[in-house]
Design an enzyme around this catalytic site. Structure first.
Site, short mmCIF file in Angstrom:
data_model
loop_
_atom_site.label_atom_id
_atom_site.label_comp_id
_atom_site.label_asym_id
_atom_site.label_seq_id
_atom_site.Cartn_x
_atom_site.Cartn_y
_atom_site.Cartn_z
N LYS A 11 0.82 -1.22 0.00
CA LYS A 11 0.00 0.00 0.00
C LYS A 11 0.85 1.28 0.00
O LYS A 11 2.07 1.22 0.27
CB LYS A 11 -0.93 -0.03 1.23
CG LYS A 11 -1.93 -1.19 1.19
CD LYS A 11 -2.95 -1.06 2.31
CE LYS A 11 -3.95 -2.19 2.29
NZ LYS A 11 -5.01 -2.02 3.29
N TYR A 51 -12.45 -1.80 -3.82
CA TYR A 51 -12.93 -2.02 -2.45
C TYR A 51 -14.45 -1.89 -2.34
O TYR A 51 -14.97 -1.65 -1.25
CB TYR A 51 -12.24 -1.04 -1.51
CG TYR A 51 -10.85 -1.47 -1.07
CD1 TYR A 51 -10.65 -2.61 -0.30
CD2 TYR A 51 -9.72 -0.72 -1.43
CE1 TYR A 51 -9.38 -3.00 0.11
CE2 TYR A 51 -8.44 -1.11 -1.02
CZ TYR A 51 -8.29 -2.25 -0.25
OH TYR A 51 -7.03 -2.64 0.16
N ASN A 114 -1.93 0.13 6.68
CA ASN A 114 -1.48 -1.16 7.23
C ASN A 114 -0.58 -1.96 6.28
O ASN A 114 -0.52 -3.18 6.32
CB ASN A 114 -2.67 -1.98 7.73
CG ASN A 114 -3.60 -2.43 6.63
OD1 ASN A 114 -3.47 -2.00 5.50
ND2 ASN A 114 -4.53 -3.31 6.96
N HIS A 117 -2.23 -5.46 1.56
CA HIS A 117 -3.53 -6.12 1.46
C HIS A 117 -3.28 -7.58 1.15
O HIS A 117 -2.33 -7.92 0.46
CB HIS A 117 -4.36 -5.49 0.32
CG HIS A 117 -5.55 -6.31 -0.06
ND1 HIS A 117 -6.72 -6.28 0.66
CD2 HIS A 117 -5.75 -7.20 -1.06
CE1 HIS A 117 -7.60 -7.10 0.10
NE2 HIS A 117 -7.03 -7.68 -0.95
N GLU A 128 -9.70 -10.33 -7.49
CA GLU A 128 -8.74 -9.24 -7.29
C GLU A 128 -7.58 -9.32 -8.28
O GLU A 128 -7.14 -8.30 -8.83
CB GLU A 128 -8.24 -9.26 -5.84
CG GLU A 128 -9.37 -8.90 -4.87
CD GLU A 128 -9.03 -9.10 -3.40
OE1 GLU A 128 -9.90 -8.83 -2.56
OE2 GLU A 128 -7.89 -9.54 -3.09
#
Ligand code: CMP
Length: 139
Positions: A11, A51, A114, A117, A128
């Site tokens: 990310k 998302y 975070n 993913h 995905e």
């Protein structure tokens, strides 16, 4: 459905903080093969689409803004039991709850930023991976 692939993104926080190399090293040393990989930037529209399953959640707007705030690395990874093993390697969604030595424990700062993913099911790994990669981009 095959159970040997997962999809991941490094990310914007982890990219900006210089952790692409450290994270890829953990992934490769943990026995995952890189099937496909690209370094790209998501528009807000694309991040929202990716998302969309979280559309009704209170964190959706911030998540979309964050995921379109800078470049990411997207990849398809292969290993026996990929979904479960990769989720173990990255640790809990909230880095403050992630086991020592996991990617989020080492490289993440908050539940929003975070670091990575990881897909939560074989079905979502396929959806995905297909979102980012054509057949010609997989090896
Ligand atoms: P990820 O695995 O990419 O999937 C959805 C993301 O939403 C998640 O990681 C977090 O970065 C972010 N997020 C923010 N708040 C929450 C929350 N309360 N629960 C789950 N995910 C959250």
């Amino acid at each position: 459905m095959e159970n040997n692939k997962t999809f991941t993104m490094i990310k914007p926080d982890a990219v900006a903080n210089g952790h692409i190399g450290g994270i890829l090293e953990k992934i490769i040393k943990s026995g995952f093969k890189i099937v496909a990989m690209k370094y790209i930037s998501l528009s807000a529209e694309k991040a929202g689409e990716f998302y969309s399953v979280h559309k009704e959640r209170p964190f959706y707007k911030d998540l979309v803004a964050f995921m379109s705030s800078g470049p990411i690395v997207a990849a398809i990874l292969e290993k026996d039991n990929a979904i479960e093993d990769y989720r173990k390697l990255i640790g809990a969604t909230d880095p403050s709850k992630a086991e020592p030595g996991t990617i989020r424990n080492l490289f993440a700062k908050s539940i929003d930023a975070n670091a990575v993913h990881g897909s939560d099911s074989d079905e979502n790994a396929k959806i995905e991976g297909d979102f980012f990669f054509s057949a010609f981009e997989r090896f």
